[in-house]
Scaffold this motif. Sequence first.
Motif, PDB file in Angstrom:
ATOM      1  N   TYR A  46       0.824  -1.192   0.079  1.00  0.00           N
ATOM      2  CA  TYR A  46       0.079  -0.020   0.081  1.00  0.00           C
ATOM      3  C   TYR A  46       0.875   1.307   0.036  1.00  0.00           C
ATOM      4  N   ARG A  52      -1.250   1.875  -4.376  1.00  0.00           N
ATOM      5  CA  ARG A  52      -2.213   2.780  -3.659  1.00  0.00           C
ATOM      6  C   ARG A  52      -3.094   3.355  -4.690  1.00  0.00           C
ATOM      7  N   SER A 111      -6.783  -4.185   0.022  1.00  0.00           N
ATOM      8  CA  SER A 111      -5.171  -4.222   0.510  1.00  0.00           C
ATOM      9  C   SER A 111      -5.067  -5.547   1.099  1.00  0.00           C
TER      10      SER A 111
END
Length: 415
Positions: A46, A52, A111
Motif C-alpha cells: 500500500y 495505492r 489491501s
Amino acid sequence: MKINFRSMFNTIFNRPDNSIDTIPYQQYKLLNYYDNYFTPYDGNAYDDATVRTCIDAVARNAAKLKPTHYRNQGGKATKTDDTLDSLLSTRPNEYMSTYDFLYKIVSQLYSYNNAFVYIRTDNAGNILGLYPLNYDDVTLREANNQLYLQFDFLQAGQITVPYTSLIHLRKHFNRGDFFGESNERPLKSPLNILNSVKQGLENLVKNSTKLRGWVSVNGNIRPEDIDETQKDFSNKFLSTSTGTGVAVLDKKYEYHQLTSDIQTADHTQMGFAREDIYRYFGLSESIVTNTYTEAEWTAFYQSVIEPLAIQLSQEFTAKLFTEREKGYGNEIKFTSNRLDYASTQSKVNIVNTLLPQGIITINEAREVFGFSDIENGDKRLVSLNFVNADKQDIYQNVNDDSNNSAEGGDNDDTK
C-alpha cells in the motif's frame, strides 16, 4: 448524532480497554489449514504509489454506491425510511460518513483481501452503528458450538466477538477455508520490477549532478586559488541560472569533459510493470488516470464495481437481519446510477426510449440530466403508439365480419 468522547474501544464494544474475557474459548479447527489466524500484512504494498492509486480508484468509485433498506412485499421492492436506512445512507457510525465508511472497507478489502465490520447493537437487538475494524491480527475461536473471532489491537488490547456480529468481506477466497489470501506473493514480482525501474531513474538523476569534467590550468596556480577558479568556471558556464552552455577559454585553461554511460530502464519496461499491477486489480490505465471513455467505464463498472455491489448487498443483508426479518423480504441493496457516467447522446437515447413506454417518470428523466424535480413530475407518460397486443383490433376499429362484408360487397358490384 451526539458523539460520546470516550475511548474508541469502549464506544464500539461497550467494554473497557484490556478487559478480560471469561468465556472458555477453544481453537476453531479448519479443514485444510492449521493456521486459524490472519494478519493483515500487505508487504508494504500500500506504500507503493501504483498500488495505492489502484486501490483508491476502486474505493472512491465503490464509495459512491448507495446502501438502501428495501422490503420486498408482493413481488415489489419498496424503500423503507426506518432508522437502519438512515444509518446506512448518512452516517454508519459517529466517526464516519457513508462515503468514508465504504471507502475504508473497500480499501481494506483490496489491501488485505479481508475486511471486517462490527455490528454494534443494543440489548433489544437494534443496530446502533457499523464499525470497520483495523486490527493487528485475528484468530478463530469456538465456544458452545458457535464461531467467534478474537481481534488483537495495537493499543486497546483484545476483544472476542461472535462471527454473526461481523460483516466479513473476502477477496481471492480460494485455497483458504475462511480467509481471503494475501496480496503479498502475487504482487512481489511486479513490485520488485517497478521498484528497480524507479531506483534506476533515481540514480540517473543523482548521477547527473556529479562531476561532469575537469579544467586544467597551463602554468602554476596557488592552492588557495584552485577553489576560486572552480567556482568562477562553474558560475559562468555550468550554472542553470547564469550558465549559457558555451565556454570561451584562453590558452591558460583547458576543459576536459567526462562522459558516462548510465543504463536505466526505459518507458516500456516501466509501463509493463505498471500494467501487471493494473491487471491484478482488474483495472486499466484509463481508469486509474481518469481518462476513460464511456465504454471503458461501463467495462470497469461491470467487472469491478458491480461485483462489489452484489457482495456488499448479500453480506449486509445476511448479517443485519434475522432469519425472520429476511423472511419478510428485508434486504440491503447497494446501487448506483450508471447513467451519471454516460455521454449526453447516450442519455438522450435512453430517455427517448424509456419515457414514452412509461418505464421512467418525468422527474426521473430530468434527474438523468441533473435537473431538479418539478411539480407533478412523478407522472408516467405513455405513447399512444403502443397498445395491448390482445386488443389491437379494437384499437384499430377493425372487425373480421366487416372485412368479409366489404369483400362480399365488392363481389356483388361485379354482377
